[in-house]
Structure formats: structure tokens, C-alpha cells
Motif scaffolding. Structure first.
Motif, PDB file in Angstrom:
ATOM      1  N   ILE A 315      30.772 -17.765  -7.728  1.00 42.45           N
ATOM      2  CA  ILE A 315      30.299 -16.488  -6.655  1.00 42.45           C
ATOM      3  C   ILE A 315      29.229 -15.945  -7.211  1.00 42.45           C
ATOM      4  O   ILE A 315      29.186 -15.120  -7.986  1.00 42.45           O
ATOM      5  CB  ILE A 315      31.568 -16.072  -6.214  1.00 42.45           C
ATOM      6  CG1 ILE A 315      32.615 -16.292  -6.481  1.00 42.45           C
ATOM      7  CG2 ILE A 315      31.529 -14.537  -5.523  1.00 42.45           C
ATOM      8  CD1 ILE A 315      32.907 -17.372  -5.215  1.00 42.45           C
ATOM      9  N   ASN A 316      28.088 -16.148  -6.311  1.00 43.83           N
ATOM     10  CA  ASN A 316      26.456 -15.247  -7.160  1.00 43.83           C
ATOM     11  C   ASN A 316      25.717 -15.476  -5.777  1.00 43.83           C
ATOM     12  O   ASN A 316      25.076 -16.430  -5.702  1.00 43.83           O
ATOM     13  CB  ASN A 316      26.263 -16.261  -8.158  1.00 43.83           C
ATOM     14  CG  ASN A 316      24.931 -15.145  -8.884  1.00 43.83           C
ATOM     15  OD1 ASN A 316      23.922 -15.190  -7.792  1.00 43.83           O
ATOM     16  ND2 ASN A 316      24.918 -15.455 -10.194  1.00 43.83           N
ATOM     17  N   LEU A 341      32.695 -13.945  -0.986  1.00 41.15           N
ATOM     18  CA  LEU A 341      32.232 -13.451  -1.450  1.00 41.15           C
ATOM     19  C   LEU A 341      30.646 -13.015  -2.248  1.00 41.15           C
ATOM     20  O   LEU A 341      31.156 -12.086  -3.075  1.00 41.15           O
ATOM     21  CB  LEU A 341      33.687 -13.700  -2.884  1.00 41.15           C
ATOM     22  CG  LEU A 341      35.026 -13.979  -2.494  1.00 41.15           C
ATOM     23  CD1 LEU A 341      35.695 -14.920  -3.052  1.00 41.15           C
ATOM     24  CD2 LEU A 341      35.641 -12.420  -2.508  1.00 41.15           C
ATOM     25  N   ASP A 345      29.365 -10.011  -3.679  1.00 38.37           N
ATOM     26  CA  ASP A 345      28.937  -9.682  -4.682  1.00 38.37           C
ATOM     27  C   ASP A 345      27.328  -8.838  -4.061  1.00 38.37           C
ATOM     28  O   ASP A 345      27.042  -8.353  -4.873  1.00 38.37           O
ATOM     29  CB  ASP A 345      28.293 -10.608  -5.247  1.00 38.37           C
ATOM     30  CG  ASP A 345      27.652 -10.664  -6.577  1.00 38.37           C
ATOM     31  OD1 ASP A 345      27.984  -9.928  -7.068  1.00 38.37           O
ATOM     32  OD2 ASP A 345      26.862 -11.766  -6.432  1.00 38.37           O
ATOM     33  N   ASP A 348      27.568  -5.741  -3.286  1.00 37.06           N
ATOM     34  CA  ASP A 348      27.941  -4.065  -4.804  1.00 37.06           C
ATOM     35  C   ASP A 348      27.147  -4.549  -5.906  1.00 37.06           C
ATOM     36  O   ASP A 348      26.201  -3.384  -5.827  1.00 37.06           O
ATOM     37  CB  ASP A 348      28.690  -5.733  -5.580  1.00 37.06           C
ATOM     38  CG  ASP A 348      29.473  -4.781  -6.963  1.00 37.06           C
ATOM     39  OD1 ASP A 348      29.685  -3.386  -6.902  1.00 37.06           O
ATOM     40  OD2 ASP A 348      29.365  -5.516  -7.574  1.00 37.06           O
ATOM     41  N   ARG A 396      41.108  -9.512  -5.437  1.00 35.79           N
ATOM     42  CA  ARG A 396      39.553 -10.471  -6.033  1.00 35.79           C
ATOM     43  C   ARG A 396      38.393  -9.502  -5.466  1.00 35.79           C
ATOM     44  O   ARG A 396      37.745  -8.912  -6.941  1.00 35.79           O
ATOM     45  CB  ARG A 396      39.458 -11.730  -4.888  1.00 35.79           C
ATOM     46  CG  ARG A 396      37.546 -11.991  -5.184  1.00 35.79           C
ATOM     47  CD  ARG A 396      37.914 -13.026  -7.090  1.00 35.79           C
ATOM     48  NE  ARG A 396      37.118 -13.412  -7.425  1.00 35.79           N
ATOM     49  CZ  ARG A 396      36.273 -14.827  -7.780  1.00 35.79           C
ATOM     50  NH1 ARG A 396      37.735 -15.371  -7.440  1.00 35.79           N
ATOM     51  NH2 ARG A 396      35.448 -14.956  -7.877  1.00 35.79           N
ATOM     52  N   ARG A 399      38.263  -6.539  -8.570  1.00 35.66           N
ATOM     53  CA  ARG A 399      37.805  -7.772  -9.640  1.00 35.66           C
ATOM     54  C   ARG A 399      36.059  -7.679  -9.682  1.00 35.66           C
ATOM     55  O   ARG A 399      36.085  -7.813 -10.866  1.00 35.66           O
ATOM     56  CB  ARG A 399      38.635  -9.210  -9.972  1.00 35.66           C
ATOM     57  CG  ARG A 399      39.810  -9.047 -10.280  1.00 35.66           C
ATOM     58  CD  ARG A 399      40.735 -10.188 -10.426  1.00 35.66           C
ATOM     59  NE  ARG A 399      39.525 -11.522 -11.012  1.00 35.66           N
ATOM     60  CZ  ARG A 399      39.752 -12.348 -11.039  1.00 35.66           C
ATOM     61  NH1 ARG A 399      40.215 -13.623  -9.191  1.00 35.66           N
ATOM     62  NH2 ARG A 399      38.067 -13.030 -11.579  1.00 35.66           N
ATOM     63  N   GLN A 400      36.077  -7.961  -8.814  1.00 32.77           N
ATOM     64  CA  GLN A 400      34.221  -8.159  -8.596  1.00 32.77           C
ATOM     65  C   GLN A 400      33.785  -7.010  -8.945  1.00 32.77           C
ATOM     66  O   GLN A 400      32.519  -7.142  -9.316  1.00 32.77           O
ATOM     67  CB  GLN A 400      34.437  -9.207  -7.538  1.00 32.77           C
ATOM     68  CG  GLN A 400      33.411 -10.250  -8.109  1.00 32.77           C
ATOM     69  CD  GLN A 400      33.437 -11.296  -6.364  1.00 32.77           C
ATOM     70  OE1 GLN A 400      33.691 -12.490  -5.679  1.00 32.77           O
ATOM     71  NE2 GLN A 400      32.494 -10.746  -5.832  1.00 32.77           N
ATOM     72  N   THR A 402      31.075  -3.833  -9.522  1.00 32.39           N
ATOM     73  CA  THR A 402      30.391  -3.505 -10.742  1.00 32.39           C
ATOM     74  C   THR A 402      29.929  -1.676 -10.457  1.00 32.39           C
ATOM     75  O   THR A 402      29.844  -1.584 -11.323  1.00 32.39           O
ATOM     76  CB  THR A 402      30.012  -4.759 -11.359  1.00 32.39           C
ATOM     77  OG1 THR A 402      28.651  -4.782 -10.976  1.00 32.39           O
ATOM     78  CG2 THR A 402      30.720  -5.809 -12.194  1.00 32.39           C
TER      79      THR A 402
END
Length: 744
Positions: A315-316, A341, A345, A348, A396, A399-400, A402
Motif C-alpha cells: 500500500i503505497n 487503499l 494513501d 492522506d 484499515r 490504521r492508515q 496520518t
């Protein structure tokens, strides 16, 4: 064929000719390009069959050489010529017309190299930023365009220049009623005379003037629009640099799309408020982010194993690698899950890097258009499979995440913004919050566990509103306590073997059918050390060894099994508690929490106490620990232990102080466990060979014994083991917190 031979001969002549002064050489190459349009009779031949690419490269080399030979920041005659004669304007027009074929690619490359190789700031010059702005509009117009690679390289070099000098971004906020200037032409002869009136074609006039795309001498243009003269403060502004990048994020070429995303990342971080406002209000950036999130979410299978959602890797957003062979052997929906996801990311990270106002706007858009519009209906549905999948994905996401701005919107989406104390009549005020907390007590064990895990990770996020909304607002007045003025005769003593504040087990229905011989005369309760008169120190903290022993002695010896197995003692929890408490303190540092509990004299003890919906469900679950599946018990105790770690005096008192004097009808974590142990004592008497069975189950859980025949009362035995371990964990947390508070 003849064009190629001519090009080779031209290069040979240039190589043998004596070197000219730089300015003459520069002008020579530029005139060679403009004369091509006068002399050519075949405008269908590709630009690579002409000398134009070579002349453009020579011009760049001359400009770089000139800059290197002069003082830093000093503009030389070649650069002056490029600016004064509006060379970039003419090149833009030739590129737009793509005449000869492939000219657009050459122009993009020239602009990119010019901005990248020249060190002095060029964009502040109107004859640079105006044609650059217009060239930006040509980028991303058509997906899978042959010039996509050159387009993205050009856009990214512009973004990089703006990152170096953020104020320059104001040159790229356009009045939506018109552009920032127009096209020009450059005289094809040496007289410098102005060209004739506009002509829509690319070609030569009778007097030798080069005319391109209907441009005129004033610099205005019939096709690009002129500066309207209307103040940008009164009309909507366009941000074409963002729009072109947004178009290229949709490119089927993944490398182009990633580079476009990187360009957007640079732009959103620019500190200029006008650019941030324009970016979020006048472009489709917010819509692109949320619409793609929505489409990728809807592409997911209706049911995905929660474990797959939990453990999927890769996941990037910038490294979304694709392996047909690997994905074919993976679980169904893996590729769709990684894509979703990965895009989350990116959202985010984009919000994390963005200017404050832009970040808030983008995060709010994700909440309104994606979380409320898409996720909430999934969480509120009745299908257990649908609820489980949606909760797993939400877990999830939590959790991810930020970025502070996006986390804040997720928290408000889940919990609402209410900060008033909860009451029983108001717990359904926020329907989603109510539903999620109820899911912690769902008939489906999988939904209960996943929702508890969601809250567990939510509690570990650096956002004060989470803990305040779920717990602290209900404990502020400490009205779970019954205030009794201190009296030397009876202060903090154990009366008739009963710990002060503990539930009176004699009045509990559980004990009404206990025969005298089966009653343990409350020895298991009195094994907690009596409270000495000095247990309340000046700082209001109970002597730590008494608290520790109170938890360690709660479970009676006949219900303990850990001392039969090496490496399962209380001390094993101390290291974890120390590390976790340090991490939690780091999270809470900026929340300005009090160092001591609110003075009892200032508390409103008359107000009815309600522990809040969240703690109510957790306490209810804890009260059923002997009758619940092992995995559910592990998750319930894990959430409660995480709560206990927070360094707030009211949380510590309510969850970790066995000696708190509870008001009538109130319960604390300790009193809940006391009731569970009382129930356990009744049941132990009815189970033959209780202790050997308990030890066998513990060894099986630890993998020290192979699975064998089913043991009677397995759920209860597993519950007893979790209870013992939980009490040791609470004792360790209490010790670490006390030690931390007394250490400078």
C-alpha cells in the motif's frame, strides 16, 4: 530524403564555420528556425526531418554557456534577446499548431530544459510566465497523447520552480474571463519591423515577416483571449496548472499518472493563501480525490476476508506494482483492494502536505462525499457480511491515516462533535456513533471483534476528541464517587472483609443460592491488603503496592494457572506497560491534561452518573467474560487496557483505583471484575477437576499441549485464563503509571 541530407550538410557547415560571438550565434540559430517557415514548401514533413531540433538545442547550450560566463544573476545579451523578442511566445504558437508535425514535443522539451538548466529566475518575466501559462493549457488535453511524457516533464519542472519561489504561483492564477496575454510574431528579417495584420495560418508574408496563428504585434491573440483588465478579485480564477495535472492523473500510463500526482503534491503545499483557495474552490481537485475513492471502493467485492484486508501489503500510492502472476494466485479482489487503499494513501499524504486551509477543505470533502455518502450507508445496513466488510475497511483506513486534518474529519464522522456529558436518553443522538458502539456487542462475534479493534486503533490516534467524546466527558465531575468526609476512626478501612467502595456481594443475586459451606467467607476479597490510613498521599495517589496487590489477588489461587507455566508471570507485563505508557504520554503531551483529579469540593456530585455508552458496553462485555468466546474476551480486555494506559487522573481513578468510594448504583472496572470473580467462585464448586482442566486449557492455548478431546466448560475455562492475565496487566499498568508520576 533531401531534407535529411540538407540537415546533415547544415550541421557540417556549422561545425567547420568559425565561432561567432554568443549573441550572433544565438540570433543565427533563431533566424534559421524562423526562416524555415518562410522557405519550406512541405509543412507535412516531421520536425525530426528538419534542422529545428538542432537549432533549439544549440540555443539552449548558448544560454547556459552565457550564464556560466557571467556574474550570478546577471542577464546576458542572448537571454535579453530571448525575452525582448518574445521567442517563447512564438515557440508556443508553433507548438500549439504542431507545425511541422512533432513541433509541440520540441517546444515542450525546450521550455523544460530552459527552466531546468538556467539558474537565474525566469518565471517573474512576463515574456516567460505568460507563454509558460499558455503552454500549460495545452497539456493533458488528450489522454494517451504522444507528447504526454514531455507534457508531464514540463509541468513538473514548473511545479518545482514554484516550490522554490512560492510567491510566483500568483502568476499562474488566471482571470477566468481571459488569459494573461497572447501570441506574438517575430520578424523574419533583420529590420525588426512589425508584421502585417493577423493571419490564421503559419507562413510567410510578402515582406518576409513570419506570421503565426493569427497573432498580432500588440501581443494579443484571437484564439487564447486577452487580458480583460478585470480585477481577479471580482471574478473566478482558473488554476490551469492544477487542471492539466488533474487530467494527466487519469493517464493510462501509470508513470505519467504518478508524476502528475507528484506535481499536485508540490502545488498543494505552497503556502500562498490565494493559491490554496483557488486550488480547492476553482479546480476539480476535491472532486477527483473523492470520486476516485468512491469508484475504487465500489469496485471492491461485496465480501472480503477481514484478515486479507488487515494483512494486504504493497500500500503505497507511488509504488502500486502490478504482478499478474502474483495477483492471480492471491485472494479475489486483492488488486482492487490495493488500488483503493493506495489511492486513500495518496489522499492522506496530499492532505498531510497541503497548506492548512487547503488541507481542511480537501479533508472535509473526503468526509462529505466519501465517508458520509458511501461508507456510512454500508455501516448502517443490516447485512452482517456487508457490515463486516465495511467495518474492516474502515478499520484499515483508521490504521492508515496520518494527516491531522483527515483524521479530524474521520473522528467527527464516526463520533460526532458533541462534548457534553452523555445521558441514557441522548446516547442515540449521533446514529452512526450509537450503531458502532452497539456493534461492539453484536450477535455476530466477527462484527463485535472487528468493531472493538476499530475503537482500539482509534484510541491510539493523536486526537484529543476521541478520548474526550468516548470517556472523559462522562468522568469530569467525578460523580461516580461518594464523598465521605475523612474520619480518623473509619477512613479507608476494610469493613467486615469488604474493600471500601466494592460491591456488596451479600446483596448480589449471584450469592443468594450459595450454601454456607460453599462460601469462601470472602477470603478471596480480603486477600487484597487492607487500606492503611496513610494510603492517600498528598498527591491523592493510593500506595501503589496496595493497588497492584488488589488486582493480583482478585483471582483466587484455585482459579490461577499461570504460576504452573514458565514465563507467564506478572513481570512479563511490566516491560510492555512501560513502553506503551511512554508512547501514550507522547501522544497526550499537547492536550493540556491536568496532573491531578478535579478537587472533590468543586465537583457536581449530585448529578446522576452515567459512564457513557462506550464504557457501558465494555463493562457489560467484561461482566460476561466467563460466557464469551476467547477471541471476544481478548479484544474487550485489550481495549480496556489501552484505555487504562492514558495518563489522565480521572481515567486512572475510574479504571485503576480499587479504593475509589463508589456512589450508589455506580460501577468501576474493579467492581465489575469483583462481580465476575464472585460468579466464578460459585461455578468452580460445580466443576470436577477444575484446576487440572484449567491448566490443560492454558497449555493448549500456549501451544504447549497438542489439541485433544474437547474439555468441558471450555468457554468458562478460557474466560478464567483471560481474566487472570487481564488482572496482571492492570496491575502492571498501575505500577508503571505510579512509578512514572513519582519520577522527575
Amino acid at each position: 530524403m533531401f531534407s535529411r541530407i540538407s540537415s546533415i550538410l547544415q550541421q557540417a557547415v556549422e561545425a567547420l564555420a568559425p565561432s561567432l560571438p554568443l549573441q550572433e550565434d544565438f540570433v543565427y540559430h533563431w533566424k534559421a528556425i524562423t526562416h524555415y517557415y518562410i522557405e519550406t514548401t512541405d509543412d507535412k514533413a516531421p520536425v525530426t526531418d528538419t534542422n529545428i531540433p538542432s537549432h533549439l538545442e544549440q540555443m539552449l547550450d548558448i544560454l547556459v554557456q552565457e550564464e556560466n560566463e557571467r556574474e550570478s544573476g546577471e542577464t546576458g545579451p542572448c537571454m535579453e534577446y530571448l525575452l525582448h523578442h518574445k521567442v517563447l511566445e512564438t515557440l508556443y504558437t508553433l507548438g500549439k499548431a504542431d507545425c511541422p508535425p512533432g513541433m509541440k514535443q520540441q517546444v515542450l522539451m525546450f521550455y523544460t530544459k530552459l527552466l531546468g538548466r538556467i539558474k537565474q529566475p525566469l518565471l517573474p518575466h512576463i515574456n516567460v510566465h505568460r507563454p509558460v501559462q499558455k503552454l500549460i493549457r495545452l497539456c493533458g488535453e488528450v489522454l494517451a497523447n504522444p507528447t504526454e511524457n514531455e507534457e508531464i516533464q514540463f509541468l513538473c519542472i514548473v511545479c518545482a520552480k514554484l516550490k522554490q519561489d512560492p510567491y510566483l504561483v500568483n502568476f499562474f492564477l488566471e482571470n477566468s474571463l481571459g488569459g494573461l496575454g497572447g501570441n506574438v510574431e517575430v520578424p523574419a528579417n533583420d529590420t525588426g519591423q512589425s508584421p502585417p495584420p493577423p493571419d490564421p495560418s503559419v507562413g510567410a508574408e510578402a515582406d518576409g515577416t513570419l506570421n503565426v496563428s493569427g497573432a498580432n504585434a500588440s501581443g494579443s491573440s484571437t484564439d487564447d483571449g486577452a487580458d480583460s483588465g478585470v480585477s481577479a478579485n471580482h471574478v473566478q480564477q482558473d488554476y490551469n496548472l492544477v487542471n492539466s495535472l488533474l487530467n494527466l492523473t487519469k493517464s493510462p500510463d501509470g508513470r505519467i499518472a504518478v508524476k502528475a500526482c507528484e506535481g499536485l503534491m508540490l502545488l498543494v503545499s505552497l503556502p500562498e493563501p490565494a493559491a490554496a483557495k483557488c486550488l480547492t474552490q476553482n479546480t476539480s481537485l476535491c472532486e477527483l480525490l473523492t470520486d476516485r475513492l468512491t469508484s475504487l471502493y465500489r469496485a471492491l467485492p461485496q465480501s472480503i476476508d477481514p484478515l486479507d484486508i488487515e494483512t494486504v501489503e504493497g500500500i503505497n500510492w507511488g509504488l502500486d506494482s502490478y504482478s499478474v502472476k502474483e495477483d492471480a494466485s492471491a485472494f479475489p479482489g486483492k488488486r482492487a483492494l490495493i488500488s483503493f487503499l493506495s489511492w486513500f494513501d495518496y489522499c492522506d499524504q496530499l492532505i498531510k502536505e497541503a497548506q492548512r486551509m487547503a488541507a481542511a477543505t480537501m479533508a472535509r470533502s473526503v468526509r462529505e462525499r466519501f465517508l458520509i455518502g458511501v461508507i456510512e450507508p454500508q455501516l448502517m445496513q443490516t447485512s452482517e457480511i456487508g457490515i463486516l466488510t465495511a467495518t474492516s475497511l474502515l478499520h484499515r483506513i483508521v490504521r492508515q491515516v496520518t494527516s491531522d486534518a483527515l483524521l479530524e474529519q474521520i473522528v467527527c464522522f464516526l463520533l460526532g462533535e458533541d462534548r457534553d456529558p452523555e445521558t441514557l436518553s441522548r446516547i442515540q443522538k449521533i446514529p452512526l456513533r450509537h450503531r458502532l458502539i452497539e456493534h461492539c456487542n453484536h450477535i455476530s462475534e466477527s462484527i463485535s471483534i472487528m468493531t472493538l479493534r476499530l475503537f482500539e486503533h482509534l484510541l491510539q490516534k493523536p486526537n484529543e476528541h476521541i478520548l474526550y467524546n468516548l470517556v472523559l466527558r462522562n468522568l469530569e465531575e467525578r460523580n461516580y464517587t461518594e464523598y465521605k468526609p475523612p474520619c480518623p476512626e473509619d477512613k479507608d478501612i476494610v469493613e467486615n472483609g469488604q474493600i471500601a467502595g466494592a460491591v456488596d456481594l451479600e446483596e448480589d443475586p449471584i450469592f443468594t443460592d450459595m450454601s454456607p459451606e460453599n462460601t469462601l467467607s470472602k477470603e478471596w476479597l480480603s486477600s487484597s491488603p487492607p487500606v492503611t490510613p496513610d494510603h492517600q498521599k498528598n498527591d491523592g495517589k493510593t500506595e501503589v503496592h496496595k493497588i497492584v496487590n488488589s488486582f493480583l489477588c482478585l483471582v483466587p489461587d484455585e482459579a490461577k494457572s499461570s504460576y504452573h507455566v514458565e514465563g507467564t508471570g506478572y513481570d512479563t507485563y511490566l516491560r510492555d506497560a512501560h513502553r506503551q505508557f511512554r508512547d501514550y504520554c507522547a501522544i497526550c503531551l499537547r492536550w493540556d491534561w491536568p496532573g491531578s483529579a478535579k478537587a472533590i469540593e468543586k465537583c457536581n456530585l449530585e448529578a446522576p452518573f452515567f459512564e457513557g455508552h462506550f464504557l457501558k458496553v465494555l463493562f457489560d462485555r467484561m461482566g460476561r467474560i466467563l460466557d464469551q468466546p476467547y477471541d471476544v474476551n481478548l479484544q474487550v480486555t485489550s481495549v480496556l487496557s489501552k484505555l487504562s494506559l492514558f495518563p489522565h487522573p480521572h481515567i486512572h481513578e475510574f479504571l485503576l483505583d480499587p479504593y475509589v468510594n463508589l456512589a450508589p448504583g455506580c460501577r468501576s472496572l474493579f467492581s465489575v471484575i469483583v462481580r465476575v470473580v464472585g460468579d466464578l467462585m460459585v461455578r468452580i464448586q460445580r466443576i470436577p477437576d477444575f484446576t487440572p482442566k484449567l491448566l490443560l486449557v492454558r497449555k493448549r492455548l500456549l501451544g504447549l499441549e497438542p489439541d485433544g478431546p474437547i474439555v468441558d466448560h471450555m468457554t468458562l475455562l478460557e474466560g478464567v485464563i483471560v481474566l487472570e492475565e487481564f488482572c496482571k496487566e492492570l496491575a502492571a499498568i498501575a505500577f508503571v503509571k505510579y512509578h512514572s508520576s513519582t519520577t522527575p
